[in-house]
Design a protein around this motif. Structure first.
Motif, short mmCIF file in Angstrom:
data_model
loop_
_atom_site.label_atom_id
_atom_site.label_comp_id
_atom_site.label_asym_id
_atom_site.label_seq_id
_atom_site.Cartn_x
_atom_site.Cartn_y
_atom_site.Cartn_z
N PRO A 136 0.84 -1.20 0.00
CA PRO A 136 0.00 0.00 0.00
C PRO A 136 0.88 1.25 0.00
O PRO A 136 1.94 1.28 0.63
N VAL A 137 0.43 2.25 -0.74
CA VAL A 137 1.22 3.47 -0.91
C VAL A 137 0.71 4.53 0.06
O VAL A 137 -0.45 4.93 -0.02
N PRO A 138 1.54 4.99 1.01
CA PRO A 138 1.07 5.99 1.97
C PRO A 138 0.82 7.36 1.32
O PRO A 138 1.61 7.82 0.49
N VAL A 139 -0.28 7.96 1.70
CA VAL A 139 -0.57 9.36 1.37
C VAL A 139 -0.75 10.09 2.69
O VAL A 139 -1.60 9.70 3.50
N PHE A 140 0.06 11.11 2.93
CA PHE A 140 -0.02 11.87 4.18
C PHE A 140 -1.11 12.92 4.08
O PHE A 140 -1.12 13.73 3.13
N LEU A 141 -2.00 12.92 5.06
CA LEU A 141 -3.07 13.91 5.15
C LEU A 141 -2.85 14.77 6.39
O LEU A 141 -2.63 14.24 7.48
N PHE A 142 -2.90 16.09 6.22
CA PHE A 142 -2.66 17.01 7.33
C PHE A 142 -3.92 17.81 7.61
O PHE A 142 -4.43 18.51 6.74
N ALA A 143 -4.40 17.69 8.85
CA ALA A 143 -5.64 18.38 9.23
C ALA A 143 -5.37 19.86 9.49
O ALA A 143 -4.23 20.29 9.66
N VAL A 164 0.13 23.69 15.63
CA VAL A 164 -0.35 22.54 14.87
C VAL A 164 0.63 22.21 13.75
O VAL A 164 0.98 21.04 13.53
N PHE A 165 1.08 23.23 13.03
CA PHE A 165 2.04 23.01 11.95
C PHE A 165 3.30 22.34 12.47
O PHE A 165 3.82 21.39 11.87
N ALA A 166 3.80 22.82 13.61
CA ALA A 166 5.04 22.28 14.17
C ALA A 166 4.90 20.79 14.48
O ALA A 166 5.78 19.97 14.16
N VAL A 167 3.80 20.42 15.13
CA VAL A 167 3.59 19.02 15.50
C VAL A 167 3.42 18.16 14.24
O VAL A 167 3.98 17.06 14.14
N GLN A 168 2.66 18.65 13.27
CA GLN A 168 2.43 17.87 12.06
C GLN A 168 3.74 17.63 11.29
O GLN A 168 4.03 16.51 10.87
N TYR A 169 4.50 18.68 11.11
CA TYR A 169 5.73 18.55 10.34
C TYR A 169 6.71 17.62 11.04
O TYR A 169 7.30 16.73 10.41
N ALA A 170 6.89 17.79 12.36
CA ALA A 170 7.84 16.96 13.10
C ALA A 170 7.39 15.50 13.10
O ALA A 170 8.21 14.59 12.98
N GLN A 171 6.09 15.28 13.20
CA GLN A 171 5.59 13.91 13.20
C GLN A 171 5.78 13.27 11.82
O GLN A 171 6.15 12.08 11.71
N ALA A 172 5.55 14.03 10.77
CA ALA A 172 5.75 13.50 9.43
C ALA A 172 7.22 13.13 9.21
O ALA A 172 7.54 12.09 8.63
N ALA A 227 3.79 8.89 -0.85
CA ALA A 227 3.82 8.98 -2.31
C ALA A 227 3.12 10.25 -2.77
O ALA A 227 3.29 10.68 -3.90
N ALA A 228 2.29 10.82 -1.89
CA ALA A 228 1.57 12.06 -2.20
C ALA A 228 1.15 12.68 -0.87
O ALA A 228 1.19 12.03 0.18
N VAL A 229 0.73 13.94 -0.93
CA VAL A 229 0.31 14.65 0.27
C VAL A 229 -0.94 15.45 -0.03
O VAL A 229 -1.25 15.78 -1.19
N ALA A 230 -1.68 15.74 1.03
CA ALA A 230 -2.84 16.61 0.93
C ALA A 230 -3.08 17.22 2.30
O ALA A 230 -2.73 16.63 3.32
N GLY A 231 -3.65 18.41 2.31
CA GLY A 231 -3.94 19.06 3.57
C GLY A 231 -5.35 19.60 3.59
O GLY A 231 -6.00 19.74 2.56
N HIS A 232 -5.79 19.90 4.80
CA HIS A 232 -7.11 20.48 5.00
C HIS A 232 -6.88 21.87 5.59
O HIS A 232 -6.47 21.99 6.74
N ASP A 273 -3.35 9.89 8.55
CA ASP A 273 -3.82 11.14 9.15
C ASP A 273 -2.76 11.63 10.13
O ASP A 273 -2.57 11.05 11.20
N ILE A 274 -2.06 12.71 9.75
CA ILE A 274 -0.98 13.24 10.58
C ILE A 274 -1.57 14.23 11.58
O ILE A 274 -2.19 15.21 11.19
#
Length: 1020
Positions: A519-526, A594-602, A613-618, A792-793
């Motif tokens: 499976p190909v991971p796609v990172f989603l950022f809330a 929120v940005f700091a936690v998301q980026y560091a976790q990613a 393999a791809a990214v998307a954000g909300h 879901d990051i």
């Protein structure tokens, strides 16, 4: 020089893993338990007693299920397993277990490994050859491969992918200890970095040993080493293998060191004895002295000797005399060194005897306990123990050494014909400690079948229950990096051994069968809304990669924010609505947090090999996505997010609310001043506008029984209220560097894949701030891309919830969240590890060596793979055998292989036109006849009673040799040319049947065309 000095200054070799099959036990742990308990593991063969020799009570050290084997695990067809000597099968299983026990079961990470093993003459090949007329597609060449001793070591090397020297050793009773010596030399000479060494003596059934009064066989069925009543030995089966590695390498790699081999020696008596089979004091003594010199020890340092000790009238006195002669070279002490023989417990295991004694000694050295040498009451009158350094260890005792010196032992093994071997074993040096590790650990187990995966989980749970002090971080490291990871996977996240056992017993999260494609991971950022003080605290405390990236962002944001985000994220002792919470709830600080936690976790996930393999954000999440994709450099992204938050925070009070209605219904119901801020799915919208209007709207919808709730966002994002700051935001963007994205990114403004060039424009991001978020369409776009895993990051798990509520979601879609819900009292680290476990269990790539961070871990012995064994045994030919008619091979396999149940398999096996059989092409009788013949040939060649047309030839255990046999059969049977390459290329019986049918029809056409001849009678 002391033994401890020698371990560090000379070429010491560590014993880092052991496995075996023993009478009374199929594991090393069970073997040790029986030794300490003083259990005799011999079986009386009362049914073989004879009235002609009433004094003889035959006995044997039987192995349980000696003919059983997990053929499918090692890629054997049933027929190949059937004709392979059980000794070779058991050796192969034990080799696999030994490597797993050493923590080196995963071949890509394993050092170059040699194989040094030997075995006994079992005569199983003679059974097989006597029945060749009953086994189609088998010839003497294949029987030789499966039975001749030459192939014992190379079979292990081939099946396990070991590329060091592969040497089969044969020196009668000393075989396995000679193999250990050769392995030690190979390691010290640099021929390999790790080695498997040992031997086997496996008979599928107890032999009928003739008794000769005064011979080497004990008349009473007991082996009594060194005792006055000793009258001979008792035979036994066993397999024993040890994994060896240079001590320095083992310590550096964090291997578990059971004990250390300080030195070893091998020689032969030559002609200095009465006869070929007679023992020799000078030769045996010379081997012991040579081993002491190689080890750098003196005899007074040796506290125990595991003797060859066969209890024969001549052998024991000669051995004690030889040991005494060797010890007297450096000591005159008497009775200080204990001596024993494992043969009193389980009999004489022939070629495996030496390594069985070595394993006993290693365990004694490791545990500080000397097991009793059984059946010793009075000393053999031909042995003057009073004048020797030795006394028989007749009872199990603690092993204490003077002044806390390391425990040192010798292991003696003597081969019929005069090849002597001696090994000096010492207590391992104290290992370096490891850090306590993270508070939660990810534990992985797997199997080739669901049942094997479940058994692996159960066995691991039992281990944790029996060993509650197990360092869970070491166990997790061993499971991740020291095991082969199979198709069916289970995992658990736990903080203690007890928690791990409970999670594994409960079934734990399971991924089912891994698909062939990862499976190909796609990172989603809330976006904003899930933030809170304390979020990701445990990641910050325990994960250096996360901490490094978060620190970098906090330092970049400190000047424009005027505060340190870490003081807001991780306030000391604050509860409730303190200053940090108030800051977090403000959009100016909450968004950068929120940005700091998301980026560091990613970045942490990526360091563990989980790469998107791809990214998307909300909304706000689009900035973390764009930064990860390379549109914004991290410093620019941080400043941009800070400025965005500052501008939105300068607006009049606004609010947003989630409403469970379709977009059309929401649009119709909105009063003036409110707008749709986001469409998260067909029935999931967000309303945005002035705070008072949003609150009134939520109350009105609740009065209509519509689900609606206020969000923790203090601004009216994506609404007309943001328009006053758009120009200033555009100016700031214009001064920010923007690059073309390196990762595909889905636009949450359009819901479609974003044009990389558009992502660089100021206009894109200005529109993004004002227009509604269309995340429901993002999810729809992703659903059209099969094989994606939505990640879901954090913080929160809003996007994973939306994904599961989306109408395109299905059970096969993998969706994971990496942070707990704000209301959950759950560890963020445990949640993140659980997400990684779910990804791994579904087959996604994870770098299993990476999640250890900067910690130094050790490998620990853990349960090995739970083989699923079937009994394969060609029966011996007897005089009662009525005929030589071929019989089904399934009658020699217990239980017979049962094909996997499926709706079409029974039809396919019967050739009645089920899917994949090929009979559906035109259903002609000729074609069905060909298929049935091919299915029958596949079954006979592979030893499988029911083969379906769509079964893969290689999956069933076929290989090039079997393909050659099938090709010869097909060519003769159908009078068309068929090669081994055709068999391998066809892959299934159905495909081969079609190929044969096509060639038969072509041949018939040509025969008809040419056979008619020319009008004048000549041929064309």
């Amino acid at each position: 020089m002391t033994a401890n000095d020698s371990a560090h200054s000379r070429g010491a070799v560590a014993v880092i893993g052991m496995a075996g099959r023993f009478p009374g036990s199929s594991t090393v742990e069970g073997f040790w338990h029986n030794l300490v308990a003083g259990t005799e593991s011999l079986t009386a063969l009362d049914d073989r007693r004879s009235s002609r020799q009433p004094e003889y009570r035959p006995a044997y050290g039987l192995l349980t299920d000696a003919a059983a084997f997990d053929a499918e695990y090692f890629g054997y067809s049933p027929q190949e397993a059937l004709i392979t000597d059980p000794q070779q099968r058991q050796t192969l299983e034990c080799a696999h277990e030994a490597l797993e026990r050493a923590g080196h079961g995963a071949s890509p990470r394993r050092p170059t490994t040699g194989v040094f093993v030997g075995g006994s003459h079992t005569r199983y090949g003679e059974r097989v050859r006597a029945r060749l007329d009953e086994m189609p597609f088998i010839d003497a060449w294949q029987v030789a491969h499966g039975n001749d001793a030459d192939f014992l070591s190379s079979r292990v090397a081939y099946k396990l992918g070991l590329t060091g020297p592969a040497v089969t050793v044969l020196s009668a009773c000393s075989t396995s200890l000679v193999a250990v010596h050769l392995a030690v030399r190979s390691l010290l000479d640099g021929e390999c970095a790790m080695a498997l060494a040992g031997g086997a003596s496996v008979l599928p059934e107890a032999p009928s040993t003739p008794y000769v009064p005064g011979g080497v066989i004990a008349p009473d069925g007991h082996c009594r080493p060194f005792d006055a009543a000793a009258a001979g030995t008792v035979g036994a089966g066993a397999v024993g293998l040890v994994v060896l590695r240079p001590l320095a390498d083992a310590l550096a790699a964090g291997d578990h060191v059971h004990a250390v081999i300080l030195g070893s020696a091998v020689n032969n008596d030559g002609r200095d004895k009465l006869g070929f089979t007679a023992p020799s004091v000078p030769g045996q003594a010379a081997a012991v002295r040579a081993a002491h010199r190689a080890a750098g020890v003196t005899a007074d340092e040796v506290g125990y000797v595991e003797a060859h000790g066969t209890a024969t009238p001549l052998g024991d006195p000669v051995e004690v005399a030889a040991l005494t002669a060797a010890f007297r070279e450096s000591t005159e002490l008497r009775g200080y060194c204990r001596i024993g023989s494992v043969k009193g417990n389980l009999g004489h295991a022939d070629a495996a005897a030496g390594v069985v004694g070595l394993i006993k000694t290693v365990l004694a050295v490791e545990h500080g306990v000397l097991p009793a040498s059984l059946h010793f009451d009075e000393p053999n009158p031909d042995i003057d123990f009073e004048s020797t350094p030795f006394r028989v260890n007749a009872t199990t005792v603690p092993w204490r050494t003077p002044d806390g010196r390391p425990r040192v032992a010798g292991v003696n093994s003597l081969g019929l014909g005069g090849t002597n071997a001696h090994v000096v074993v010492a207590q391992a040096p104290a290992g370096t400690g490891t850090s306590s590790g993270r508070p939660h650990q990810l534990l992985l187990v797997s199997g080739r079948t669901p049942a094997a995966a479940d058994r692996a989980a159960s066995r691991l749970a039992t281990h944790f229950e029996d060993h509650p002090a197990t360092d869970l971080a070491d166990a997790a490291w061993t499971l991740r990096t020291g095991r082969t990871h199979h198709t069916h996977r289970r995992f658990a996240v736990a903080g203690t051994a007890a928690e791990a056992a409970a999670a594994l017993r409960a079934g734990g999260p399971a991924g089912g069968q891994v698909e062939r494609t990862e499976p190909v991971p796609v990172f989603l950022f809330a976006g904003q809304g899930g933030q809170r003080t304390g979020m990701a605290r445990d990641l910050y405390e325990h994960e250096p990669v996360f901490r490094r990236h978060l620190d970098e962002i906090c330092e970049l944001a400190a000047d424009p924010l005027g505060l340190d985000l870490r003081a807001v994220l991780f306030p000391d002792g604050e509860r409730g609505c303190g200053p940090a919470s108030q800051h977090m709830n403000s959009i100016a600080v909450g968004q950068p947090a929120v940005f700091a936690v998301q980026y560091a976790q990613a970045r942490l996930l990526m360091s563990w090999g989980v790469r998107p393999a791809a990214v998307a954000g909300h909304s706000l999440g689009a900035y973390a996505a764009a930064c990860l994709a390379g549109v914004f450099a991290l410093p620019d992204a941080v400043h941009l997010v800070v400025e965005r938050g500052r501008l939105l925070g300068s607006l009049p009070a606004g609010a947003m609310a989630a409403v469970s209605l379709p977009e059309e219904a929401v649009t119709r119901s909105l009063p003036a001043g409110l707008s749709v801020g986001a469409v998260n799915g067909p029935g999931q919208c967000t309303v945005s506008g002035p705070a008072a209007l949003v609150a009134d709207y939520v109350r009105a919808q609740r009065d209509r029984a519509v689900q609606a709730r206020m969000l923790r966002i203090a601004t009216a994002g994506h609404s007309p209220l943001v328009e006053p700051v758009l120009a200033r935001f555009a100016d700031f963007l214009a001064g920010t560097a923007r690059e073309e994205a390196r990762l595909p990114m889905i636009s949450d403004t359009t819901g479609e894949w974003a044009d990389p060039g558009a992502l660089r424009s100021v206009e894109y991001w200005v529109r993004h701030l004002r227009r509604p978020v269309r995340f429901g369409q993002v999810l729809g776009t992703l659903s059209a891309r099969p094989g994606t895993a939505l990640v879901d990051i954090g913080p929160g798990r809003t996007l994973s919830t939306l994904a599961r509520q989306h109408p395109d979601y299905h059970d096969g879609q993998l969706v994971v969240h990496t942070s707990p819900h704000p209301a959950e009292a759950t560890s963020g680290l445990a949640t993140l590890l659980g997400a990684v476990g779910r990804l791994w269990s579904h087959g996604a790539h994870v770098d299993l060596g990476a999640p250890q961070g900067d910690e130094r871990r050790r490998r620990v012995p853990l349960p090995t793979y739970p083989f699923e064994r079937t009994r394969f045994l060609v029966p011996a030919v007897t005089s009662e055998r009525p005929d030589r008619a071929p019989r089904p091979l399934g009658s020699w396999i217990d239980p017979p292989r049962v094909p996997e149940a499926s709706g079409d398999r029974a039809e396919a096996a019967g050739g009645t036109g089920g899917p994949g059989t090929g009979a559906e092409r035109d259903g002609t009788g000729a074609e069905r006849d060909v298929l049935e013949a091919v299915l029958g040939a596949f079954g006979k060649a592979l030893g499988i009673p029911d083969v379906a047309g769509h079964d893969g030839f290689l999956d069933l255990g076929g290989d090039s040799l079997v393909a050659t046999r099938l090709a010869a059969w097909a060519t003769a049977e159908f009078q068309v040319s068929v090669s081994a390459a055709d068999i391998l290329k066809a892959a299934t019986a159905a495909s081969l049947a079609r190929l044969i049918q096509d060639r038969t029809e072509t041949a018939d056409t040509l025969t008809s065309l040419w056979g008619a001849g020319a009008p004048d009678g000549s041929t064309r």
